[in-house]
Design an enzyme around this catalytic site. Structure first.
Site, mmCIF file in Angstrom:
data_model
loop_
_atom_site.group_PDB
_atom_site.id
_atom_site.type_symbol
_atom_site.label_atom_id
_atom_site.label_comp_id
_atom_site.label_asym_id
_atom_site.label_seq_id
_atom_site.Cartn_x
_atom_site.Cartn_y
_atom_site.Cartn_z
ATOM 1 N N HIS A 264 0.830 -1.206 0.000
ATOM 2 C CA HIS A 264 0.000 0.000 0.000
ATOM 3 C C HIS A 264 0.869 1.264 0.000
ATOM 4 O O HIS A 264 0.730 2.132 -0.868
ATOM 5 C CB HIS A 264 -0.911 -0.022 1.238
ATOM 6 N N GLU A 265 1.777 1.339 0.961
ATOM 7 C CA GLU A 265 2.608 2.545 1.071
ATOM 8 C C GLU A 265 3.553 2.669 -0.122
ATOM 9 O O GLU A 265 3.897 3.778 -0.534
ATOM 10 C CB GLU A 265 3.389 2.562 2.391
ATOM 11 N N HIS A 268 1.770 4.638 -2.743
ATOM 12 C CA HIS A 268 1.877 6.086 -2.474
ATOM 13 C C HIS A 268 3.269 6.591 -2.875
ATOM 14 O O HIS A 268 3.411 7.669 -3.461
ATOM 15 C CB HIS A 268 1.676 6.357 -0.977
ATOM 16 N N GLU A 294 -4.745 7.848 -2.939
ATOM 17 C CA GLU A 294 -5.218 6.561 -2.436
ATOM 18 C C GLU A 294 -5.480 5.590 -3.591
ATOM 19 O O GLU A 294 -5.358 4.376 -3.421
ATOM 20 C CB GLU A 294 -6.478 6.781 -1.586
HETATM 21 ZN ZN ZN Z 1 -3.119 5.191 1.860
#
Ligand code: ZN
Length: 501
Positions: A264-265, A268, A294
């Site tokens: 997830h990170e 980003h 996101e």
């Molecule tokens: Zn996030």
């Protein structure tokens, strides 16, 4: 004109320097800082925030913008300089409307409230935070009132993180989504829940971290321009386009925690690290909205990282890393485990299908708080009632209820949650577009190759930083407005296959 443009860029660079130095302090605070550093660190970050704000609202910037705008209008809309003037004008006009005194009050209140939340939450003591929350709502209203002419009091707050969105447009989108999600959740949960016990064995920390980071690097996360550290609540933070940090947390009895938060990170981070170097040191040098941001974390975490093709390649490697735990667990069992759908109490642990219902609850409650139709003293009950009606579960306390997320205890209420669901919706929209442009992407993922997808995302989204608003970007990439169809189709295809729907 050139001289004026240079003068503006110098000022903007200084503002970025202050902001990104503040980010370093924030990263340290959340990773290695000893507890004793907290009070001074909070004050130092507030001071720097104040300095950045004062530098931005300097009338000299307004004068430079006045002088440069007629020239900028002769430039193509998508030139970097035109975008710089356009976005700086928007930021400047927004910032001058917010009095420094309000900002100072907000920062101070945020630090106090956050500190209180860290102890009140484990003590299940919502009452201790009620006055703080009431003040956060008051501050949010005063913040909104800096931008008169709104339709809904939450609009200016939503606009701060998802520019172009309003309470009404988000509500409409959420209502559509809800109509589609509720029957899907019902159809899935009427079946025996997936067995995810294979994830809940003992997995040593070092091996977990190494495995996750290896995938992050394959995705394109460059350790010469970033690093990973441990923290309490995973996040990504950027100090420059060439220094983007990710953090994770490890649970040795839950394989999913570190792995998927890392993916997830990383999503980003790829966005921030993929911004064109030409935009470094300008207000255009980061992601454009929380929804778009996101969308990238979700795309790499879920659409890639929880997909069958991905694990077709990576599962044998995972089994080789953890033979004692996984050698007798078939791929299909593992795949079902990482995609288990079950209504739960905790947003951050929620699966792809029910996650958005958690967001809608928060979004509706914060609108009601801001409108004044819900009082802070009734919030815990309203929370429980919604969880019961929407997800069929009820927390036995406020720790897993109204105290679970930090957002409402960070100084202001409103505008912080819609981005998560917008991101989910956008992730499928962009992914479908990528596959349309390069159908070979699925096959590449099944071979552990991500270059075509990463390059496409860089070209279409990352390189532009904040040059375009979310709506402009979606229009450019997909040729149309934001739509939930690809997301719904994605969920139906994936979970239809998994649950034989
Ligand atoms: Zn996030």
């Amino acid at each position: 004109m050139e001289k004026k443009l240079e003068a503006l860029k110098t000022r903007l660079q200084e503002i970025e320097d202050v902001k990104l130095a503040t980010a370093v302090l924030g990263w340290d605070q959340a990773t290695y800082m000893p507890r004793g550093g907290a009070p001074a660190r909070g004050r130092q970050m507030a001071t720097l925030g104040q300095i950045a704000h004062e530098k931005l609202i300097d009338p000299a910037i307004g004068n430079l913008l006045d002088a440069l705008e007629p020239w900028a209008e002769t430039l193509p809309y998508d030139s970097n300089d035109a975008a710089l003037i356009r976005i700086t004008r928007y930021n400047y006009d927004q910032a001058v409307k917010i009095p420094s005194s309000l900002l100072a009050e907000l920062n101070e209140h945020a630090a106090v409230t956050y500190q209180k939340w860290t102890s009140a939450r484990p003590e299940n003591n919502y009452a201790a935070l009620r006055d703080n929350l009431a003040k956060s709502i008051d501050l949010a209203r005063r913040m909104a009132d800096c931008f008169p002419g709104y339709d809904h009091i939450a609009d200016p707050l939503i606009d701060l993180s998802d520019r172009g969105m309003k309470a009404e447009s988000v509500r409409a989108l959420f209502a559509d989504l809800r109509t589609q999600l509720v029957p899907l959740v019902k159809a899935i949960t009427s079946q025996e829940p997936a067995d995810n016990s294979c994830l809940k064995q003992h997995y040593p920390e070092d091996a977990q971290l190494a495995f996750g980071l290896q995938i992050a690097q394959k995705y394109g996360f460059d350790l010469h321009r970033g690093r990973q550290d441990k923290t309490h609540h995973p996040f990504m933070i950027k100090f420059s386009i060439n220094d983007v940090r990710i953090t994770t947390r490890v649970r040795e009895n839950d394989l999913g925690e570190a792995l998927f938060s890392t993916l997830h990170e990383t999503g980003h981070a790829l966005y921030e690290a993929g911004v064109s170097q030409e935009l470094e040191g300008t207000p255009l040098d980061g992601g454009t909205s929380s929804g778009i941001h996101e969308s990238q974390s979700r795309l790499w975490e879920n659409l890639v990282g929880r997909s069958r093709p991905f694990w077709h390649h990576y599962y044998p490697k995972l089994q080789a890393t953890f033979p004692d735990q996984l050698q007798n667990v078939p791929l299909d069992t593992f795949y079902r485990a990482i995609n288990k759908v079950i209504p739960s109490l905790i947003r951050t642990d929620a699966d792809e299908v029910t996650y958005n219902l958690h967001i809608m609850i928060r979004f509706d409650l914060e609108l009601a708080l801001l409108e004044g139709t819900l009082d802070v003293k009734d919030l815990p009950d309203a929370w429980h009632a919604r969880y019961e009606s929407d997800l069929g579960v009820r927390a036995s306390n406020d720790i897993n209820g109204v105290l679970q997320d930090v957002h409402w205890y960070s100084g202001i209420v409103g505008g912080a949650f819609q981005g998560y669901t917008l991101g989910n919706v956008m992730s499928a929209l962009f992914f479908a577009q990528a596959i349309k442009a390069h159908p070979e992407i699925t096959k590449e993922i099944a071979h552990g190759e991500f270059g075509t997808l990463h390059t496409w995302l860089k070209e279409q989204i990352y390189q532009h930083g904040s040059k375009y608003t979310a709506n402009e970007l979606i229009e450019r990439v997909t040729g149309g407005p934001l739509t939930i169809e690809p997301y719904i189709q994605y969920l139906h295809t994936k979970y239809g296959e998994l649950y034989g729907l």
